[in-house]
Structure formats: structure tokens, C-alpha cells
Design a protein around this motif. Structure first.
Motif, PDB file in Angstrom:
ATOM      1  N   UNK A   1      10.355   4.041   0.060  1.00  0.00           N
ATOM      2  CA  UNK A   1      11.106   2.788   0.013  1.00  0.00           C
ATOM      3  C   UNK A   1      10.963   2.087  -1.326  1.00  0.00           C
ATOM      4  N   UNK A   2      12.086   1.544  -1.812  1.00  0.00           N
ATOM      5  CA  UNK A   2      12.074   0.840  -3.104  1.00  0.00           C
ATOM      6  C   UNK A   2      13.056  -0.313  -3.057  1.00  0.00           C
ATOM      7  N   UNK A   3      12.683  -1.417  -3.660  1.00  0.00           N
ATOM      8  CA  UNK A   3      13.593  -2.541  -3.840  1.00  0.00           C
ATOM      9  C   UNK A   3      13.464  -3.043  -5.272  1.00  0.00           C
TER      10      UNK A   3
ATOM     11  N   UNK B   1       4.913   6.290   8.007  1.00  0.00           N
ATOM     12  CA  UNK B   1       5.943   7.159   7.421  1.00  0.00           C
ATOM     13  C   UNK B   1       6.810   6.454   6.381  1.00  0.00           C
ATOM     14  N   UNK B   2       6.533   5.185   6.117  1.00  0.00           N
ATOM     15  CA  UNK B   2       7.282   4.436   5.092  1.00  0.00           C
ATOM     16  C   UNK B   2       6.337   4.156   3.933  1.00  0.00           C
ATOM     17  N   UNK B   3       6.613   4.788   2.788  1.00  0.00           N
ATOM     18  CA  UNK B   3       5.734   4.701   1.624  1.00  0.00           C
ATOM     19  C   UNK B   3       6.417   3.866   0.546  1.00  0.00           C
ATOM     20  N   UNK B   4       5.764   2.797   0.078  1.00  0.00           N
ATOM     21  CA  UNK B   4       6.410   1.947  -0.929  1.00  0.00           C
ATOM     22  C   UNK B   4       6.301   2.520  -2.337  1.00  0.00           C
ATOM     23  N   UNK B   5       7.348   2.279  -3.132  1.00  0.00           N
ATOM     24  CA  UNK B   5       7.344   2.636  -4.550  1.00  0.00           C
ATOM     25  C   UNK B   5       7.881   1.445  -5.334  1.00  0.00           C
ATOM     26  N   UNK B   6       7.395   1.331  -6.572  1.00  0.00           N
ATOM     27  CA  UNK B   6       7.752   0.159  -7.367  1.00  0.00           C
ATOM     28  C   UNK B   6       8.462   0.520  -8.668  1.00  0.00           C
TER      29      UNK B   6
END
Length: 483
Positions: free
Chosen positions: A42-44, A61-66
Motif C-alpha cells: 500500500x502507498x499513498x 497482509x497489507x504492507x505500507x510503503x513510502x
């Protein structure tokens, strides 16, 4: 491989899909995927949004990315990236950032409400660069996205097959069948979503007009209206929109006394998809006047000050009194059902024309079937629409189907009575009015177009056709008119 694509060595397989845009719809879809066992990156654009999602909705199962490079490098190949961002320039901007990060065969999916012409353009651009593209229509709002929407993917069939398992798994189900199917090439998916939204506009407008009639001509209270719509929702009008309408009239206000419906401003916005459908219908030469009327009704609703001024200057007719409230409610129900048939007939006629015009080979029966659950226009009679197109794939109009034709012939008198009563009472019912007008134009033996042909030939020598012989003709008219 194109020179502007990054050439990399294989990396360990990691996450299944990347999702860019973690606002309401994107976050809900990401969590839906995660719930079904897919590993989601996930990315925003705003790191604060990404952080907030992870704090409020933690999921293994939801991995954050920046950053986009980190997100792309974490995906298994072919890389699958879904965009859930604002339509228009933001989509182009993110695509431009992604292109140099992707390898040949990777693909991007746009799950927003993009204009299908933009999707056509983007698909062609990415194809030139060795990448694949899907324009994915998604309907169902926040709840649908979270627990099962209706999904309309269009673009590369090969790309769809690569992501088919994910999309069909997270989609709503009807009789264990996913409300997701490959729609067609290029922007077909976003086109169908556009028409879906146009039908939605007409459907909502019809229900709003039925409420005006019941409330102001029938004298029904909010509680009585809730009972009426709840009863209707148990019959042939059973649908998501009728169901939530019943709920709305029972909802107490949390900020003031009384019911919340009575404190909501009488003005409605629109995001543009219904308007796009109207514009395309004019380009294609297909009458979707009910959808256009629904769009215009929202436009008129926004002119609150002008409407207030006009109400003090233009004399309003007296509202026709209703003697038998229950009989009146049934009359409105039959009118609403008939109008609904005509609205769907218009929308499906527009899709049918686009199918032939653009060479998309749309399967209208399948399209109707994926609207049966998850989406905003989900309704009981979509089962009958599915049956109609399965029986006759090239059906010229839903109105010609035996089931719908029988309902129109049975109910049209009450459509006319309802519309006439509204007009004589000064109640605005543009959707009902256009339903009657369309029906009469559709069945008309004489439409007045012969006079229009004559006028055009008179003032511009535009020629005309005749009823008694073939060919194109021009007449030397005798000019004796005075201005």
C-alpha cells in the motif's frame, strides 16, 4: 524491450499487488484483498495517510510503503499495480512516475472513475512502452469495495487473465458467481462503468421523484414513506437503492430534533460520469434522455437562490388532492417500475451501440449479471435483463423483451397518470416526464420529423426523402412568408 524501461535481474517473489491511493475506496479495496489472503503493498502520496491507515486498520497482509521505487521493487512479476486516485491529471502523473520503474510485461490498473477516452489513450501509450493497462470500473461505494464490489475490467485480455484471480475473488458474488468479468478491449471497462453511473443517476432521480409525489401529493409522513419503500423492496422493485431509501426515512437526526432527511439541503452534486454518458449519447446518436434529465435535475438543484426567487414570482398550481392514499402509492410504484425499465433500456442501448461502433463485442447479458450484486444499481430485475440478453444477444431494446414489454403495457397507464398529476400539481418530475416522452417517441408512427425535413430543405436546401419512392429530393419551395 523499450529503452526507457528499467532492465533488472529477477528478484525474490514478494507481494502480489501494489495499490496506490489509500483514501476510502483504495483503503477498502486493499483490505478486501488482504482479507482474501493476497499480500498487498500500500502507498499513498501523503505519508500521513499511509500511516493512519496502518494504525487504524492493521493487517498482516497489507504492507505500507513510502516511495514508489520501494513499492515496485517489492512486487512479484509481472508486477500488478492498481491506481485508486482522482481521475484526470493525477492518473497521468502517477503513470509517468511508474513507467521508468517497470519492466516489460508489467501492468497498471486504473480503478478510478476515469473517462474511457483517457483510458484508450493511456492503454496505447503503455503498449508502445511494452507495458499493459487495464481500465477497471468499480462500483459499490465504500462498503462494496471493502466486502465485495461489482468490477468491470477492460483493456488487455492477457493482463486481465494475470489479475483475474484477485479481482474475481474480491468481487461480490451472486449464486457463487463473481460480479466481475472481462468487459472488452481499450476503455470498454470504464465505458460500461460510465453507463452504469448514468443509469444510477436516472434510478436515483426516479426514486426522488416518487418521494416528492408521495410526500406532497399523497401526504405521507416520513414513517409512512419508510414503510412504503420497505414494502416495495420486498417485491419486483427490490434493489439496493430502494432498500437504503427506506432506511433513510427512519433515520433520526444526531444534531437536531426530528429526522435527518428534513435537515439535508435540497441540492445534489455529481462527479461527471453521468454527464459523460449524456455527451457520448449525443455523439453516438442514442437517446438516453432520462439519464440526461437526471443530470440536469442535479444542476437545477444547485441553483438554490434562483429557485427561491422564482418560487416567489411564479404562481404555483394547487397540488391535486389524493383521496385513496394506498391506491395512489400503488400507482406511483407501477410508474416507478416502468420508468426504471426505460432508464435501463436507454443505458443498455447506449452500450450496445458502443459495442458495434468501437468493435468491443460487449456481452450485455454478462454485464447485466455483474450488476446483480455489489454495485449501486443492483436490483431484482437485473436477473430478468440477464435472461433477456442470454436469450437474444442482439436484442434491439430491452423494451422488446417479452417480460419487460408485458410490464410496460400493464403499467404505462399509471406512468402517464402519475406524470400528469405531477405536472398539474407543479411537482418537478423530469425523469418520469422523459420516460413518458421516450416511450411515445419509441412507439410513434408519426413524430413530426417530416415537417422538420421540409423546413430544412426550405431554408437550406438540405434535401429530404420520400415515402413513395427511393432517393434524395429537393423541392423549389414558394417563398411567401413574412417576418
Amino acid at each position: 524491450m523499450k529503452e526507457n524501461l528499467k532492465k533488472t535481474e529477477p528478484t525474490p517473489e514478494l507481494l502480489d499487488i501494489g495499490l496506490i491511493g489509500l483514501s476510502v475506496m483504495g483503503r477498502s479495496l486493499a483490505l478486501n484483498m488482504a482479507d482474501h489472503g493476497f499480500q498487498v503493498a500500500g502507498y499513498n502520496r501523503s505519508p500521513e495517510v499511509t500511516q493512519k491507515v496502518m494504525e487504524e486498520h492493521p493487517h498482516h497482509n497489507l504492507i505500507p510503503f513510502f516511495s514508489l521505487p520501494e513499492l515496485v521493487s517489492a512486487l512479484r512479476r509481472p508486477r500488478k499495480i492498481m491506481l485508486m486516485i482522482q481521475a484526470g491529471a493525477p492518473v497521468d502523473a502517477v503513470i509517468d512516475q511508474l513507467i521508468p520503474l517497470l519492466d516489460e510485461g508489467d501492468f497498471i490498473m486504473d480503478g478510478g472513475n476515469s473517462y474511457f477516452g483517457d483510458t484508450n489513450r493511456r492503454a496505447a501509450l503503455l503498449k508502445e512502452k511494452g507495458l499493459r493497462y487495464l481500465g477497471v470500473g468499480i462500483s459499490g461505494g465504500e462498503e462494496g469495495a471493502r466486502f465485495g464490489p461489482s468490477i468491470m475490467p477492460g483493456g488487455s485480455r492477457e493482463a486481465y487473465e494475470s489479475v483475474q484471480q484477485i479481482l474475481e475473488t474480491i468481487a461480490a458474488k451472486t449464486k457463487n458467481e463473481p460480479c466481475c468479468a472481462y468487459i472488452g478491449p481499450e476503455g470498454a471497462g470504464h465505458y460500461v462503468k460510465m453507463v452504469h453511473n448514468g443509469i444510477e443517476y436516472a434510478d436515483m432521480q426516479l426514486i426522488a421523484e416518487s418521494c416528492l409525489l408521495l410526500k406532497y401529493a399523497g401526504g405521507f409522513t416520513n414513517r409512512e414513506l419508510a414503510d412504503i419503500y420497505r414494502t416495495w423492496n420486498k417485491g419486483e422493485l427490490h434493489s439496493y437503492l430502494i432498500g437504503i431509501t427506506a432506511d433513510i426515512f427512519l433515520e433520526a437526526d444526531d444534531m437536531a430534533d426530528g429526522d435527518i432527511i428534513d435537515h439535508i439541503l435540497d441540492s445534489a452534486g455529481q462527479k461527471g460520469t453521468g454527464r459523460w454518458a449524456s455527451i457520448e449519447s449525443l455523439k453516438q446518436g442514442v437517446d438516453i434522455s432520462m439519464i440526461t434529465a437526471a443530470c440536469n435535475a442535479r444542476v437545477m438543484s444547485n441553483h438554490l437562490e434562483r429557485r427561491q426567487k422564482a418560487s416567489s414570482l411564479i404562481h404555483a398550481p394547487a397540488v391535486t388532492a389524493v383521496e385513496d392514499k394506498q391506491a395512489f402509492a400503488e400507482m406511483v410504484r407501477e410508474a416507478l417500475y416502468t420508468g426504471k425499465i426505460i432508464a435501463y433500456a436507454q443505458g443498455f442501448s447506449l452500450m450496445q451501440d458502443a459495442s458495434h461502433r468501437f468493435g468491443w463485442n460487449l456481452d450485455l447479458g454478462t454485464i447485466a449479471s455483474i450488476f446483480r450484486a455489489g454495485c449501486i444499481i443492483q436490483a431484482e430485475f437485473l436477473n430478468d435483463i440477464t435472461k433477456a440478453f442470454l436469450k437474444y444477444p442482439e436484442l434491439e431494446s430491452l423494451i422488446f423483451d417479452d417480460f419487460f414489454l408485458s410490464r410496460i403495457n400493464r403499467y404505462q397507464e399509471n406512468l402517464r397518470k402519475t406524470t400528469g398529476l405531477a405536472v398539474s400539481s407543479g411537482l418537478p418530475v423530469p425523469a418520469f416526464f422523459n420516460a413518458v416522452s421516450y416511450l411515445d417517441s419509441f412507439r410513434a408512427k408519426a413524430s413530426g420529423a417530416n415537417l422538420i425535413q421540409a423546413q430544412r430543405d426550405f431554408f437550406g436546401a438540405h434535401t429530404f426523402e420520400r415515402t413513395d419512392r427511393k432517393g434524395i429530393f429537393h423541392h423549389e419551395w414558394r417563398a411567401g412568408h413574412e417576418v
